[in-house]
Design an enzyme around this catalytic site. Sequence first.
Site, PDB file in Angstrom:
ATOM      1  N   ASP A 220      37.046 -22.370 -20.580  1.00  0.00           N
ATOM      2  CA  ASP A 220      36.875 -23.955 -20.553  1.00  0.00           C
ATOM      3  C   ASP A 220      38.235 -24.724 -20.562  1.00  0.00           C
ATOM      4  O   ASP A 220      38.209 -25.916 -19.863  1.00  0.00           O
ATOM      5  CB  ASP A 220      35.665 -23.871 -21.362  1.00  0.00           C
ATOM      6  CG  ASP A 220      34.949 -23.118 -20.077  1.00  0.00           C
ATOM      7  OD1 ASP A 220      34.786 -23.228 -18.574  1.00  0.00           O
ATOM      8  OD2 ASP A 220      33.226 -23.018 -20.279  1.00  0.00           O
TER       9      ASP A 220
ATOM     10  N   ARG B  84      32.778 -26.342 -13.429  1.00  0.00           N
ATOM     11  CA  ARG B  84      34.107 -27.036 -14.239  1.00  0.00           C
ATOM     12  C   ARG B  84      34.386 -27.373 -13.271  1.00  0.00           C
ATOM     13  O   ARG B  84      35.390 -29.443 -13.786  1.00  0.00           O
ATOM     14  CB  ARG B  84      34.648 -26.228 -14.710  1.00  0.00           C
ATOM     15  CG  ARG B  84      34.436 -25.302 -16.142  1.00  0.00           C
ATOM     16  CD  ARG B  84      33.882 -25.965 -16.919  1.00  0.00           C
ATOM     17  NE  ARG B  84      33.355 -25.040 -17.724  1.00  0.00           N
ATOM     18  CZ  ARG B  84      31.990 -25.488 -18.612  1.00  0.00           C
ATOM     19  NH1 ARG B  84      30.588 -26.311 -17.577  1.00  0.00           N
ATOM     20  NH2 ARG B  84      31.243 -24.429 -18.959  1.00  0.00           N
TER      21      ARG B  84
ATOM     22  N   ASP C 174      27.634 -29.008 -31.430  1.00  0.00           N
ATOM     23  CA  ASP C 174      28.895 -29.419 -31.285  1.00  0.00           C
ATOM     24  C   ASP C 174      29.590 -30.607 -31.051  1.00  0.00           C
ATOM     25  O   ASP C 174      30.022 -31.330 -32.244  1.00  0.00           O
ATOM     26  CB  ASP C 174      29.703 -28.391 -30.654  1.00  0.00           C
ATOM     27  CG  ASP C 174      29.672 -27.084 -31.233  1.00  0.00           C
ATOM     28  OD1 ASP C 174      28.761 -26.776 -31.541  1.00  0.00           O
ATOM     29  OD2 ASP C 174      31.050 -26.136 -31.538  1.00  0.00           O
TER      30      ASP C 174
ATOM     31  N   SER D  92      25.940 -18.289 -27.698  1.00  0.00           N
ATOM     32  CA  SER D  92      26.019 -19.495 -27.037  1.00  0.00           C
ATOM     33  C   SER D  92      26.188 -19.105 -25.698  1.00  0.00           C
ATOM     34  O   SER D  92      26.006 -18.082 -25.198  1.00  0.00           O
ATOM     35  CB  SER D  92      27.355 -19.578 -27.632  1.00  0.00           C
ATOM     36  OG  SER D  92      28.372 -19.331 -27.084  1.00  0.00           O
TER      37      SER D  92
END
Length: 427
Positions: free
Chosen positions: A127, A98, A19, A183
């Site tokens: 996210d 994050r 990606d 994922s």
Amino acid sequence: MASKQSKGRVLLAYSGGLDTSCILAWLIEQGYEVVCFMADVGQEEDFVAARAKALKVGALKFHLEDMKREFVEQLIYPAVQANCIYEGVYLLGTSLARPVIARGMISVAEKEGCDFVSHGCTGKGNDQVRFELAFYGLKPTIKVIAPWRIPEFYNRFAGRSALLAFAAEKGIPVVQTAAKPWSTDENLFHISYEAGILEDPDVTPPADMWKLTTDPLKAPAEPERLQIVFKTGLPVKVTTQDGKVYTDSVEIFLALNTLARKHGVGRIDIVENRFIGVKSRGCYESPAATILRRAHMDLEGLTLDRNVRALRDQFVTVQLSNILYNGYFFSPEREFVTSCLPASQRTVNGTVRLALYKGNVIVEGRFSDEKLYDEKESSMDELGGFEPTDTTGFIKIESIRIRKWGAANIQKGQAGTAPEDVYGTRL
């Protein structure tokens, strides 16, 4: 700075996967100059290969920042002090990383003169919110390019086959291995699994999905013991069964991860509520974090005042957990909530002894010089300064409102009514 022909310079959060490699090539195709960024937050990653791939695709530069210590000391440890948990199960591993990654990105973006930052987060996930709110909290003037929310991008790359075709067209190297049908996101704290076959909440995760932890059924047949010393609610020393001692914050976390993984500690499988309102099924492995939360909560039982603990549980734990999950780390409310932590943890000093056994963290004992527990006062064999007759007055005062409530029910003819008549269901 960006050349005159470009649309500007972009700092891309790069993972090295399909990606973000395609996003890198797409941004270049759109006329941007792209610098790639990776944060080392403890994930098992081939950073050398990722750098080579990014430069081959066309990145101007590649920045790798080691942020493990910041991750542990500034994000993980406050979460341990607060016993953070989302919806009673999730220990917030992705959420915690994050803010660290975003801070690293903004720092590099400023050094590189980037007008934009970009990421590969999907339009349905948490996210995108976490990253972008962090970006704006750190640098309000920054501009964000989110390809998976741009129709021109997501309509063009409607599926994996389209991404693979684009990769072939642009000469992007793709590892030819059988893709796992889910994922993942990994860091020092945990690994998450979602999407693919896991989107059916009734599908049992296959045994080969779990990466970090041993299957509890195949874990060692004998428990392994360790002890953790806490100071103001923070782990400052770990002593293992074989006598090894760890005092550095990162080394402590790595050592606990190793032990927990060996004994199958830290697996969960949940359906959670994403911030944007979509329910999501996720599986997580949080080895060291599971040990630390169990030990920390136990020591608080020995050392923390009842009302302080209740206030912290009702306010700080819940609010900080939601703040972290929803992406508001760089916010006034987060500053306010975390300012309460030092006062709540001042007395949380002592040692907890644990055993790890087939997925379980078992507390075997605890000790503190600041314990509020009084053995004589609590004893069933001696008074220890406690006067039983004092309880009579305590009960009388506590019963005042209960007596009034009971009397009111008698007047209404509800006294002795079956529970299902009062509450609508039998208790």
